[in-house]
Design a protein around this motif. Structure first.
Motif, PDB file in Angstrom:
ATOM      1  N   THR A   1       0.762  -1.001   0.075  1.00  0.00           N
ATOM      2  CA  THR A   1      -0.176  -0.473   0.589  1.00  0.00           C
ATOM      3  C   THR A   1       1.043   1.138   0.101  1.00  0.00           C
ATOM      4  O   THR A   1       0.516   2.090  -0.298  1.00  0.00           O
ATOM      5  CB  THR A   1      -0.599   0.150   1.131  1.00  0.00           C
ATOM      6  OG1 THR A   1      -0.118  -0.682   2.439  1.00  0.00           O
ATOM      7  CG2 THR A   1      -2.469  -0.770   0.791  1.00  0.00           C
ATOM      8  N   ASP A   2       1.808   1.081   0.604  1.00  0.00           N
ATOM      9  CA  ASP A   2       3.302   2.142   0.494  1.00  0.00           C
ATOM     10  C   ASP A   2       4.557   2.163  -0.066  1.00  0.00           C
ATOM     11  O   ASP A   2       5.275   1.498   0.796  1.00  0.00           O
ATOM     12  CB  ASP A   2       2.909   2.922   1.564  1.00  0.00           C
ATOM     13  CG  ASP A   2       4.122   4.170   1.922  1.00  0.00           C
ATOM     14  OD1 ASP A   2       4.356   4.434   1.186  1.00  0.00           O
ATOM     15  OD2 ASP A   2       4.227   4.319   2.945  1.00  0.00           O
ATOM     16  N   PRO A   3       4.628   1.915  -1.546  1.00  0.00           N
ATOM     17  CA  PRO A   3       5.665   0.477  -1.590  1.00  0.00           C
ATOM     18  C   PRO A   3       7.121   1.764  -1.847  1.00  0.00           C
ATOM     19  O   PRO A   3       8.308   1.365  -1.631  1.00  0.00           O
ATOM     20  CB  PRO A   3       6.139   0.951  -2.940  1.00  0.00           C
ATOM     21  CG  PRO A   3       4.221   1.822  -3.159  1.00  0.00           C
ATOM     22  CD  PRO A   3       3.379   2.032  -2.745  1.00  0.00           C
ATOM     23  N   ASP A   4       7.311   2.868  -1.198  1.00  0.00           N
ATOM     24  CA  ASP A   4       7.685   3.791  -1.385  1.00  0.00           C
ATOM     25  C   ASP A   4       8.002   4.360   0.185  1.00  0.00           C
ATOM     26  O   ASP A   4       9.021   5.435   0.464  1.00  0.00           O
ATOM     27  CB  ASP A   4       8.067   5.569  -1.910  1.00  0.00           C
ATOM     28  CG  ASP A   4       7.942   4.830  -3.678  1.00  0.00           C
ATOM     29  OD1 ASP A   4       8.491   4.309  -4.261  1.00  0.00           O
ATOM     30  OD2 ASP A   4       6.576   5.677  -4.270  1.00  0.00           O
TER      31      ASP A   4
ATOM     32  N   ARG B   1       9.368  -2.548   6.595  1.00  0.00           N
ATOM     33  CA  ARG B   1       8.097  -3.273   7.194  1.00  0.00           C
ATOM     34  C   ARG B   1       7.124  -3.064   7.255  1.00  0.00           C
ATOM     35  O   ARG B   1       5.849  -3.357   8.023  1.00  0.00           O
ATOM     36  CB  ARG B   1       8.556  -3.743   8.239  1.00  0.00           C
ATOM     37  CG  ARG B   1      10.151  -5.127   8.336  1.00  0.00           C
ATOM     38  CD  ARG B   1      10.944  -4.820   9.213  1.00  0.00           C
ATOM     39  NE  ARG B   1      11.991  -6.504   9.463  1.00  0.00           N
ATOM     40  CZ  ARG B   1      12.875  -6.539   8.501  1.00  0.00           C
ATOM     41  NH1 ARG B   1      14.040  -5.031   8.259  1.00  0.00           N
ATOM     42  NH2 ARG B   1      14.129  -7.871   8.188  1.00  0.00           N
ATOM     43  N   ARG B   2       6.922  -1.218   7.076  1.00  0.00           N
ATOM     44  CA  ARG B   2       5.466  -1.017   7.485  1.00  0.00           C
ATOM     45  C   ARG B   2       5.291  -0.694   6.039  1.00  0.00           C
ATOM     46  O   ARG B   2       4.114  -0.316   5.615  1.00  0.00           O
ATOM     47  CB  ARG B   2       5.304   0.346   7.504  1.00  0.00           C
ATOM     48  CG  ARG B   2       6.047   0.051   9.312  1.00  0.00           C
ATOM     49  CD  ARG B   2       4.792  -0.221  10.315  1.00  0.00           C
ATOM     50  NE  ARG B   2       4.229  -0.002  10.278  1.00  0.00           N
ATOM     51  CZ  ARG B   2       2.625   0.126  10.412  1.00  0.00           C
ATOM     52  NH1 ARG B   2       2.528  -1.467  11.291  1.00  0.00           N
ATOM     53  NH2 ARG B   2       1.354   1.158  10.662  1.00  0.00           N
ATOM     54  N   GLN B   3       5.522  -0.889   4.832  1.00  0.00           N
ATOM     55  CA  GLN B   3       4.697  -1.208   3.280  1.00  0.00           C
ATOM     56  C   GLN B   3       3.570  -1.976   2.833  1.00  0.00           C
ATOM     57  O   GLN B   3       2.901  -1.588   2.081  1.00  0.00           O
ATOM     58  CB  GLN B   3       6.108  -1.101   2.456  1.00  0.00           C
ATOM     59  CG  GLN B   3       7.495   0.195   2.180  1.00  0.00           C
ATOM     60  CD  GLN B   3       8.419  -0.369   0.825  1.00  0.00           C
ATOM     61  OE1 GLN B   3       7.992  -1.013   0.509  1.00  0.00           O
ATOM     62  NE2 GLN B   3       9.216   0.515   1.398  1.00  0.00           N
ATOM     63  N   GLN B   4       3.892  -2.950   3.485  1.00  0.00           N
ATOM     64  CA  GLN B   4       2.934  -3.851   3.342  1.00  0.00           C
ATOM     65  C   GLN B   4       1.598  -4.180   4.005  1.00  0.00           C
ATOM     66  O   GLN B   4       1.847  -3.684   5.095  1.00  0.00           O
ATOM     67  CB  GLN B   4       3.862  -5.525   3.215  1.00  0.00           C
ATOM     68  CG  GLN B   4       4.887  -5.509   2.557  1.00  0.00           C
ATOM     69  CD  GLN B   4       6.012  -5.288   3.461  1.00  0.00           C
ATOM     70  OE1 GLN B   4       6.273  -4.992   4.364  1.00  0.00           O
ATOM     71  NE2 GLN B   4       7.411  -4.740   2.740  1.00  0.00           N
TER      72      GLN B   4
END
Length: 404
Positions: A187-190, A195-198
Motif C-alpha cells: 500500500t506504500d511502496p515508497d 516493513r511498513r509498506q505491506q
C-alpha cells in the motif's frame, strides 16, 4: 518441561487413532479412485465429505485454535501429538478434521486480526467447513522469501482498494470451494520503513479481475485433495476498503504472526509422515527377499531403520520443546526454536523418506505407495514458509549477537 501427555490429550489421541484406522486409512485409495472418476479433479470427492461429517460428529474438529471461542482450546503442546497423527495421512486426515493448511493459518489470522464483520462473513464459514481459503503472498517475479520484495499493489481509490499483481503456488486455489483470498501487497511502496509498506486485504474469489490462470505442479503432483496450487492474476481487482485486514502497513507483522504457528504445524505433521515411512520400511523389510535373505537381515537396512528412529525421537523432542515455549512465552519468545525445527525437521524427514523409497525399489517411486507423494510434500517444505537458508541466516545472526 514435562512432555507427558495430559488426560485430555491422551483421550483425544485415542479417539483420533481409532478414527484413522476406521475411516482415514481405508479412504485413501477410495479418494484417489473417486478423483479419477470425476469431471474435475479439484472438487472434493464424496469420501472427503463423509470423513468430515464423521470427524465432526465425533468432536474431532478445529483442534488447531487455542481459544475455546473458535476452536478446541488446546495448547500447542496438546495439539502437537494430534497433528503428528494427522501427518500419517497428510492429504486426508487434516482435511477431515478441518485442520488443513492453508485454512488453519488463515483462520488463525482472521481470529486475531479481523473485524467482527469480517469474522462473520469469512471466519465462521471456515470454522464450519463450509468454504476454503487461500493465502496469496508468493510471487513468480521476485524472491518472495524476502517479503519486502513483494510487487503486488493495493491502491486506495475512494472507498475501495484496487489490487493488481501476480501470485503463484497459492495453495488451495484450484478448489472451487476456495471462496476467499488473503492477499499481501504494498500500500506504500515508497515508505521509509520497508516493513511498513505491506498490507493484507480480503479478496473474494468471484471478484471481477481475479483469474485462476493455471495449476502448479509439485514434483509432478498436483495435490488435488488440498485444492492444488495455482497461479493467480489480480487485474485491477476492486474491493471495499473495509476488506483491509488490520491497518495499512500492518501486513508484514500479520504475516509473521501467521507463520509461527504454521511452521510448527507443518513440523508436527512431518513427524507423522516420518512415522508412516518407518512403518512402511519395516513392513517391506520383513516381507521382501533379495540375494537369499530378507531385507530385514541386511545390515544396511538395519542402519536405515535405526537412524530413522533416532532422528524421529530427536525431532519430536525439539518440536515439543518449541510447542511448550510457544505456550509459555509466546511465538516471539520461541523464535529461535521455531526456526530450528523449520530447518531440522523437513531435512531429516526428507532423508527418512528417501531411504524408505530406496527400500521399496521401483514401488517406492510409483503410485502404489504414498512414499513418492510424501517425499514431494516434505521436500517442498524446505522452501515453503521461508527456505532453509533464510532461517539459517536469521538463527545464526541471533546466535552471533551474543558474542558482539
Amino acid at each position: 518441561m514435562d512432555f507427558a501427555y495430559d488426560a485430555r490429550t491422551e483421550e483425544l489421541r485415542k479417539e483420533l487413532l481409532a478414527f484413522m484406522d476406521e475411516h482415514v486409512y481405508p479412504a485413501e485409495e477410495v479418494a484417489h479412485e473417486q478423483l479419477a472418476a470425476q469431471d474435475s479433479p479439484w472438487v472434493h470427492p464424496p469420501v472427503v465429505h463423509e470423513l468430515r461429517a464423521a470427524a465432526r460428529a465425533r468432536g474431532l474438529w478445529n483442534f488447531f485454535l487455542p481459544d475455546t471461542e473458535h476452536g478446541a482450546g488446546l495448547t500447542n503442546l496438546q495439539y502437537a501429538p494430534l497433528a503428528e497423527i494427522m501427518g500419517r495421512s497428510p492429504h486426508l486426515a487434516p482435511l477431515a478434521l478441518n485442520c488443513n493448511a492453508p485454512d488453519t493459518g488463515n483462520m488463525e489470522l482472521l481470529a486475531q486480526f479481523a473485524t467482527p464483520e469480517q469474522k462473520a462473513r469469512w471466519l465462521e464459514p471456515l470454522l464450519n467447513g463450509e468454504i476454503h481459503s487461500a493465502f496469496a503472498m508468493t510471487e513468480p517475479g521476485v524472491a518472495s522469501s524476502d517479503a519486502t520484495n513483494i510487487e503486488t499493489r493495493i491502491v486506495r481509490d475512494g472507498s475501495d482498494y484496487v489490487v493488481s499483481g501476480r501470485k503463484w503456488y497459492i495453495s488451495g486455489a484450484m478448489n472451487p470451494d476456495c471462496a476467499i483470498f488473503i492477499v499481501m501487497g504494498k500500500t506504500d511502496p515508497d515508505g521509509a520503513d520497508v516493513r511498513r509498506q505491506q498490507s493484507m486485504i480480503l479478496v473474494p474469489r468471484d471478484a471481477p479481475g481475479l483469474t485462476i490462470k493455471r495449476a502448479m505442479g509439485v514434483f509432478g503432483f498436483e495435490d488435488h485433495l488440498h485444492g492444488g496450487h495455482a497461479e493467480v492474476v489480480f487485474d485491477d481487482v476492486r474491493v471495499p476498503a473495509s476488506n483491509l485486514v488490520g491497518e495499512e502497513g500492518g501486513g508484514f507483522a500479520i504475516a509473521q504472526a501467521r507463520l509461527g504457528p504454521g511452521r510448527i504445524h507443518h513440523c508436527m505433521r512431518l513427524i507423522g509422515m516420518a512415522e508412516r515411512a518407518i512403518e512402511l520400511m519395516c513392513r517391506r523389510a520383513v516381507s521382501r527377499t533379495a540375494f537369499g535373505k530378507s531385507l530385514a537381515q541386511q545390515g544396511v537396512v538395519h542402519n536405515w531403520i535405526a537412524d530413522a528412529r533416532v532422528s524421529v525421537e530427536q525431532l519430536r523432542l525439539l518440536v515439543l520443546k518449541t510447542a511448550w515455549l510457544m505456550d509459555q512465552v509466546g511465538n516471539k519468545g520461541a523464535h529461535t526454536e521455531i526456526q530450528a525445527i523449520k530447518i531440522a525437521v523437513p531435512r531429516a524427514v526428507v532423508a527418512i523418506l528417501d531411504r524408505a523409497i530406496q527400500l521399496h525399489g521401483a514401488a517406492g517411486v510409483s503410485q502404489d505407495t504414498p512414499l513418492a507423494e510424501l517425499y514431494a510434500g516434505a521436500r517442498t517444505l524446505q522452501l515453503a514458509d521461508g527456505p532453509d537458508e533464510v532461517h539459517q541466516r536469521s538463527l545464526a545472526r541471533r546466535e552471533l549477537k551474543r558474542y558482539v
